[in-house]
Design an enzyme around this catalytic site. Structure first.
Site, PDB file in Angstrom:
ATOM      1  N   LYS A   1     -20.250  16.237   0.175  1.00  0.00           N
ATOM      2  CA  LYS A   1     -20.274  14.769   0.183  1.00  0.00           C
ATOM      3  C   LYS A   1     -19.402  14.244   1.317  1.00  0.00           C
ATOM      4  O   LYS A   1     -18.502  14.944   1.790  1.00  0.00           O
ATOM      5  CB  LYS A   1     -19.792  14.236  -1.163  1.00  0.00           C
ATOM      6  CG  LYS A   1     -18.363  14.645  -1.499  1.00  0.00           C
ATOM      7  CD  LYS A   1     -17.972  14.180  -2.869  1.00  0.00           C
ATOM      8  CE  LYS A   1     -16.530  14.502  -3.181  1.00  0.00           C
ATOM      9  NZ  LYS A   1     -15.538  13.871  -2.295  1.00  0.00           N
TER      10      LYS A   1
ATOM     11  N   HIS B   1      -9.382  14.700   7.705  1.00  0.00           N
ATOM     12  CA  HIS B   1      -9.338  15.770   6.706  1.00  0.00           C
ATOM     13  C   HIS B   1     -10.743  16.289   6.450  1.00  0.00           C
ATOM     14  O   HIS B   1     -11.731  15.573   6.643  1.00  0.00           O
ATOM     15  CB  HIS B   1      -8.740  15.255   5.386  1.00  0.00           C
ATOM     16  CG  HIS B   1      -9.591  14.197   4.728  1.00  0.00           C
ATOM     17  ND1 HIS B   1      -9.575  12.878   5.129  1.00  0.00           N
ATOM     18  CD2 HIS B   1     -10.519  14.272   3.748  1.00  0.00           C
ATOM     19  CE1 HIS B   1     -10.435  12.180   4.408  1.00  0.00           C
ATOM     20  NE2 HIS B   1     -11.038  12.998   3.565  1.00  0.00           N
TER      21      HIS B   1
ATOM     22  N   ASP C   1     -13.383  18.958  -5.087  1.00  0.00           N
ATOM     23  CA  ASP C   1     -12.620  18.949  -3.825  1.00  0.00           C
ATOM     24  C   ASP C   1     -11.345  19.803  -3.822  1.00  0.00           C
ATOM     25  O   ASP C   1     -10.291  19.347  -3.356  1.00  0.00           O
ATOM     26  CB  ASP C   1     -12.253  17.502  -3.441  1.00  0.00           C
ATOM     27  CG  ASP C   1     -13.478  16.630  -3.159  1.00  0.00           C
ATOM     28  OD1 ASP C   1     -14.607  17.109  -3.321  1.00  0.00           O
ATOM     29  OD2 ASP C   1     -13.285  15.454  -2.784  1.00  0.00           O
TER      30      ASP C   1
ATOM     31  N   CYS D   1     -11.056  11.142  -6.032  1.00  0.00           N
ATOM     32  CA  CYS D   1     -12.397  11.719  -6.205  1.00  0.00           C
ATOM     33  C   CYS D   1     -12.691  12.198  -7.624  1.00  0.00           C
ATOM     34  O   CYS D   1     -13.829  12.095  -8.080  1.00  0.00           O
ATOM     35  CB  CYS D   1     -12.623  12.823  -5.189  1.00  0.00           C
ATOM     36  SG  CYS D   1     -12.770  12.152  -3.503  1.00  0.00           S
TER      37      CYS D   1
ATOM     38  N   HIS E   1     -16.692  15.992   5.953  1.00  0.00           N
ATOM     39  CA  HIS E   1     -16.847  14.878   6.889  1.00  0.00           C
ATOM     40  C   HIS E   1     -17.142  15.356   8.309  1.00  0.00           C
ATOM     41  O   HIS E   1     -16.515  16.327   8.770  1.00  0.00           O
ATOM     42  CB  HIS E   1     -15.560  14.049   6.946  1.00  0.00           C
ATOM     43  CG  HIS E   1     -15.154  13.434   5.641  1.00  0.00           C
ATOM     44  ND1 HIS E   1     -15.983  12.633   4.888  1.00  0.00           N
ATOM     45  CD2 HIS E   1     -13.972  13.488   4.955  1.00  0.00           C
ATOM     46  CE1 HIS E   1     -15.330  12.219   3.811  1.00  0.00           C
ATOM     47  NE2 HIS E   1     -14.115  12.729   3.818  1.00  0.00           N
TER      48      HIS E   1
ATOM     49  N   ASP F   1     -15.564  17.913  -0.059  1.00  0.00           N
ATOM     50  CA  ASP F   1     -15.469  16.798   0.879  1.00  0.00           C
ATOM     51  C   ASP F   1     -15.818  17.376   2.255  1.00  0.00           C
ATOM     52  O   ASP F   1     -15.250  18.410   2.663  1.00  0.00           O
ATOM     53  CB  ASP F   1     -14.024  16.260   0.841  1.00  0.00           C
ATOM     54  CG  ASP F   1     -13.930  14.765   1.067  1.00  0.00           C
ATOM     55  OD1 ASP F   1     -14.836  14.025   0.641  1.00  0.00           O
ATOM     56  OD2 ASP F   1     -12.921  14.328   1.675  1.00  0.00           O
TER      57      ASP F   1
END
Ligand code: VGL
Ligand code: ZN
Length: 209
Positions: free
Chosen positions: A115, A90, A15, A164, A57, A55
């Protein structure tokens, strides 16, 4: 580091994305300080495999405080029966803050694990989502990807040291890998967590390098 020791080792860079840098919505303390070191490490081509996690989302993700009216970032709620820290929005898919950090030469990357794409479930570890049906956390496929290549040793670095990267190291141990944790190439969301992170890693049998 001795290159021959890394013949079958994989480096997992967790990340390293602009949203986790100072000035970003979910800034890690001195997060940008690790960028030159990770770039230099990748340019040395010491590792047989280099994996990055990202990351990633969707808008309105369940981990965002903005998805829970009346709640503020960094509050804890119960989600799927377990504690969930609520974060500022984020790493929204496709936004500049979600990109792999442009200050690193990623050309040697041979796998990228995205992820946190399930809108309802957070995913800290590069190996498994935080929660799943029947207590089984869905796999990202990373453990199988590594095992099929004969990898038994992983080396982790990135952001955030207390979230993470820690969860990735914990899962790696749990899934049977030997783990080295590049402490100085990590930075935390919460600096006060460093002592607890170190103790957790030592108890797990993670080598802190
Ligand atoms: C992370 C909080 C939320 C991390 C990702 O990369 O450590 N932390 N999402
Ligand atoms: Zn996240």
């Amino acid at each position: 580091m001795n290159p021959s020791a890394n013949t079958h080792a994989a480096l997992i860079v967790v990340d390293v994305q602009p949203d986790f840098m100072p000035g970003g919505p979910l800034a890690c303390h001195e997060g940008d300080a690790i960028v030159p070191g990770i770039d230099a490490l990748l340019r040395q081509r010491l590792f047989r495999h280099v994996v990055a996690t990202q990351d990633w989302h969707p808008h309105g993700h369940a981990s965002f405080a903005s998805s829970h009216p009346g709640h503020a970032p960094f509050e804890q709620i119960t989600l799927h029966g377990q504690p969930q820290t609520l974060w500022p929005d984020h790493c929204v898919q496709g936004t500049p803050g979600a990109e792999l950090h442009p200050g690193i030469d990623w050309s040697s990357l041979d796998a990228l694990i995205r992820k946190g794409s399930d809108p309802n479930v957070d995913s800290y570890s590069g190996f498994r989502e935080n929660h799943g049906p029947h207590g089984q956390r869905p796999s990202t496929g990373l453990a199988g990807w590594l095992r099929e290549r004969g990898v038994e040793d992983v080396v982790v670095c990135g952001l955030a040291r207390d979230v993470c990267v820690l969860w990735t190291a914990q899962d790696a141990i749990d899934l049977g890998f030997r783990v080295r944790f590049l402490w100085d190439l990590c930075r935390p969301v919460t600096p006060d967590s460093d002592r607890a992170t170190r103790e957790t890693l030592q108890q797990l049998g993670v080598t802190i390098a």
